[in-house]
Motif scaffolding. Structure first.
Motif, PDB file in Angstrom:
ATOM      1  N   CYS A 110     -60.858 -45.961 -10.273  1.00 38.22           N
ATOM      2  CA  CYS A 110     -61.507 -46.026 -10.956  1.00 38.22           C
ATOM      3  C   CYS A 110     -62.782 -45.372 -11.102  1.00 38.22           C
ATOM      4  N   HIS A 153     -55.014 -53.057 -16.049  1.00 38.79           N
ATOM      5  CA  HIS A 153     -56.059 -52.338 -15.503  1.00 38.79           C
ATOM      6  C   HIS A 153     -57.495 -52.791 -15.544  1.00 38.79           C
ATOM      7  N   HIS A 157     -60.398 -55.699 -15.940  1.00 35.60           N
ATOM      8  CA  HIS A 157     -62.041 -55.204 -15.517  1.00 35.60           C
ATOM      9  C   HIS A 157     -62.454 -55.891 -17.181  1.00 35.60           C
TER      10      HIS A 157
HETATM   11 NI    NI Z   1     -60.890 -48.573 -14.317  1.00 31.55          NI
END
Ligand code: NI
Ligand SMILES: Cc1nc(NNC(=O)[C@H](CC2CCCC2)CN(O)CO)c(F)c(N2CCN3CCOC[C@@H]3C2)n1
Length: 183
Positions: A110, A153, A157
């Motif tokens: 990330c 993913h 967030h």
């Molecule tokens: Ni990320």
């Protein structure tokens, strides 16, 4: 343009907030935000830009990562990556998903995490998603493989979830039931 100095890192509270829905039609400011996110991802896959601006490569980025708690992200796979997805997603939703799971055999990283965290990140293998585009038009997609992983993913967030939240703390590489590795 977005640079690494603009990207907030784990420990910053915004990464743990639930980002807010974006008002449609998009304001000029939100349109620019969305375009800046896409520009970062495209730049981060270009050798010259990586060199010149010391960028970390990525296939996606979400607004909370530049400290803007809004439900917007960009995903871009360049044509020679063999994947077919390049989208700006506004107020994205997963509307349905497979029972089957999938995970990246190499684990995930990330842009907001400056350390390597080993382990499998179980995600849905196939998802049907809805979102709005820059023009405020709703679109629907069915995703599988790496594009499906990336969408999940980025959506995480927007909900204050980090990839390592999904890793089995007792055995990061424990076999995941009914799951297919993606390499
Ligand atoms: Ni990320
Ligand atoms: C899989 C991959 N993850 C890279 N980094 N991490 C990210 O993208 C994070 C998001 C991804 C982590 C797992 C799923 C989504 C960013 N994130 O934190 C946003 O929330 C890569 F950089 C990368 N590739 C392969 C394709 N290549 C094409 C040519 O250019 C280089 C590029 C490198 N593939």
């Amino acid at each position: 343009m977005i640079l690494m100095k603009d990207i907030i890192r784990e420990g910053h509270p915004t990464l743990r907030e639930r980002a807010k829905d974006v008002e449609l039609p998009l304001s000029a400011e939100d349109k620019k935000l969305a375009e800046d996110l896409m520009e970062y991802v495209v730049n981060s896959q270009n050798e010259e830009m990586i060199e010149k601006y010391d960028l970390r490569p990525g296939v996606g980025i979400a607004a909370p990562q530049i400290n803007v708690a809004k439900r917007i992200f960009a995903i871009h796979f360049d044509e020679d990556s063999g994947e077919d997805l390049s989208i700006i997603a506004i107020n994205p939703k997963i509307v349905s998903h497979s029972v089957e799971k999938a995970y990246l055999a190499s684990g995930e990283g990330c842009l907001s995490v400056d350390r390597s965290i080993p382990g499998y990140v179980p995600r849905y293998a196939r998802i049907t998603v809805k979102a709005f585009d820059l023009e405020g038009k709703e679109f629907k997609l069915r995703l599988k493989g790496l594009p499906a992983i990336a969408f999940q993913h980025e959506l995480d967030h927007l909900n204050g979830v980090m990839f390592f939240d999904h890793i089995n703390p007792d055995n990061p590489f424990a076999e995941i039931e009914n799951a297919t590795p993606i390499s």
